[in-house]
Enzyme design. Structure first.
Site, PDB file in Angstrom:
ATOM      1  N   LYS A 151       0.843  -1.195   0.000  1.00 43.35           N
ATOM      2  CA  LYS A 151       0.000   0.000   0.000  1.00 43.35           C
ATOM      3  C   LYS A 151       0.883   1.251   0.000  1.00 43.35           C
ATOM      4  CE  LYS A 151      -3.763  -2.401   2.340  1.00 43.35           C
ATOM      5  NZ  LYS A 151      -4.385  -2.768   3.618  1.00 43.35           N
ATOM      6  N   GLN A 186      -5.002  -2.025  10.148  1.00 43.47           N
ATOM      7  CA  GLN A 186      -4.697  -3.287   9.474  1.00 43.47           C
ATOM      8  C   GLN A 186      -5.238  -4.463  10.285  1.00 43.47           C
ATOM      9  OE1 GLN A 186      -3.117  -3.505   6.348  1.00 43.47           O
ATOM     10  NE2 GLN A 186      -3.792  -5.633   6.515  1.00 43.47           N
ATOM     11  N   ASP A 218     -11.279   2.223   4.276  1.00 41.88           N
ATOM     12  CA  ASP A 218     -11.563   0.797   4.070  1.00 41.88           C
ATOM     13  C   ASP A 218     -13.068   0.567   3.932  1.00 41.88           C
ATOM     14  OD1 ASP A 218      -9.336  -0.819   3.764  1.00 41.88           O
ATOM     15  OD2 ASP A 218      -8.957  -1.000   5.916  1.00 41.88           O
TER      16      ASP A 218
END
Ligand code: NAP
Length: 287
Positions: free
Chosen positions: A53, A97, A120
């Site tokens: 990322k 995460q 997200d």
């Protein structure tokens, strides 16, 4: 029939080219989109995901930072960090995460991300907006699937679509996105008896389960578009999806490979959401 390959890498490059242009416009207004990731513990897969990322951010000009915490850090530490990031004007997108260590409540932590920075798309505000037919920041993997379908000019309205998997981050939001576009959608799960009865009717078949070989060519309607979201590592180390690619690609009209399919799109959509969040913050501050 030999299916056309829907290559995530190619489609993601197309997305990045468009994002670079949007970032150029933002920078002309003095804004660089910023993405912050929180990593708790030493999960090696998570570290690799975050490295990819960060690389993608760097390639297109998004500022990125990773805040690392030891595996035994307290929930309060994560909440305090999220509060700071929520208030930080340089940060437009925040992600935590997953998976988190077991002593941390993922649900509670994800709800502490400001919905406007929830790139997200896991916050219930963003998921709930989709139920109401609005998309604020959508979960990246289903958004990536929709982008692939649009890139390949797959008609959606009026089509019969089957989604296998009903998780809150992939299957369910994907079903909602397909419904919003006018598909007739069936959602299957581990409780569905006789999967083939449903898959064989699907003009668009999306499989998001995590079981290698769950779907093979005999279960697919000839000419269907097959999207394989699953990622499975076989004992020898090989990466495969949920669909038996060899038999399926002889029946489908289009198919995504694993690796090199939906996975590439997930990162691209994370960056797209970050740029969208930055654009919205500029629009909000100029009101
Ligand atoms: P998940 O939360 O474990 O959900 C899996 C879903 O599959 C559940 O709804 C489950 O049904 C269903 N299922 C399990 N066995 C089944 C069976 N035999 N027949 C039909 N349905 C079955 O997983 P997820 O997070 O949605 O992820 C799904 C897959 O996508 C995984 O392989 C994951 O690694 C992959 N993934 C890929 C990306 C990407 O970027 N490409 C991103 C996210 C996830 P129940 O609800 O009844 O248990």
């Amino acid at each position: 029939m030999t299916a056309i390959l829907l290559e995530g890498a190619v489609i993601a490059q197309h997305v990045y080219a468009q994002l670079k242009e949007r970032i150029r416009r933002l920078r002309a207004d003095g804004v660089q989109p910023g993405l912050a990731a929180i990593l708790v513990g030493e999960n090696s897969a998570s570290r690799i995901y975050l490295k990819n990322k960060a690389q993608a951010c760097n390639d297109i000009g998004v500022h990125s930072e990773v805040l690392r915490f030891p595996a035994d850090c307290s929930e309060d530490t994560v909440f305090t960090t999220l509060e700071e990031l929520n208030a930080n004007p340089r940060i437009h997108g925040i992600l935590v995460q997953l998976p988190l260590p077991k002593h941390l409540n993922s649900d509670r932590i994800l709800q502490a991300i400001a919905p406007a920075k929830d790139v997200d798309g896991f916050n219930w505000v963003n998921l709930g907006a989709m139920v109401a037919g609005h998309t604020l920041l959508a979960p990246c993997t289903p958004l990536g699937v929709m982008t692939m379908l649009d890139y390949a000019k797959v008609p959606i309205e009026g089509r019969s679509a089957v989604v296998i998997g009903r998780s809150a981050i992939v299957g369910k939001p994907l079903a909602l996105m397909l419904i919003a576009r006018g598909a007739t959608v069936t959602v299957c799960s581990s409780k569905t008896p006789d999967l083939k009865q449903y898959t064989s009717m699907a003009e668009i078949l999306a499989v998001a389960v995590g079981r290698p070989g769950l779907v093979d060519g005999t279960m697919i309607k000839p000419g269907a578009v097959v999207i394989d979201v699953g990622i499975n590592r076989l004992p020898g180390g090989k990466l495969v999806g949920d669909v038996d690619f060899e038999s399926a690609s002889r029946v489908a009209s289009c198919i995504t490979p694993v690796p090199g399919g939906v996975g590439r799109m997930t990162v691209a959509m994370l960056l797209e959401n970050t740029v969208t969040a930055a654009e919205r913050s500029v629009a909000a501050s100029s009101k």
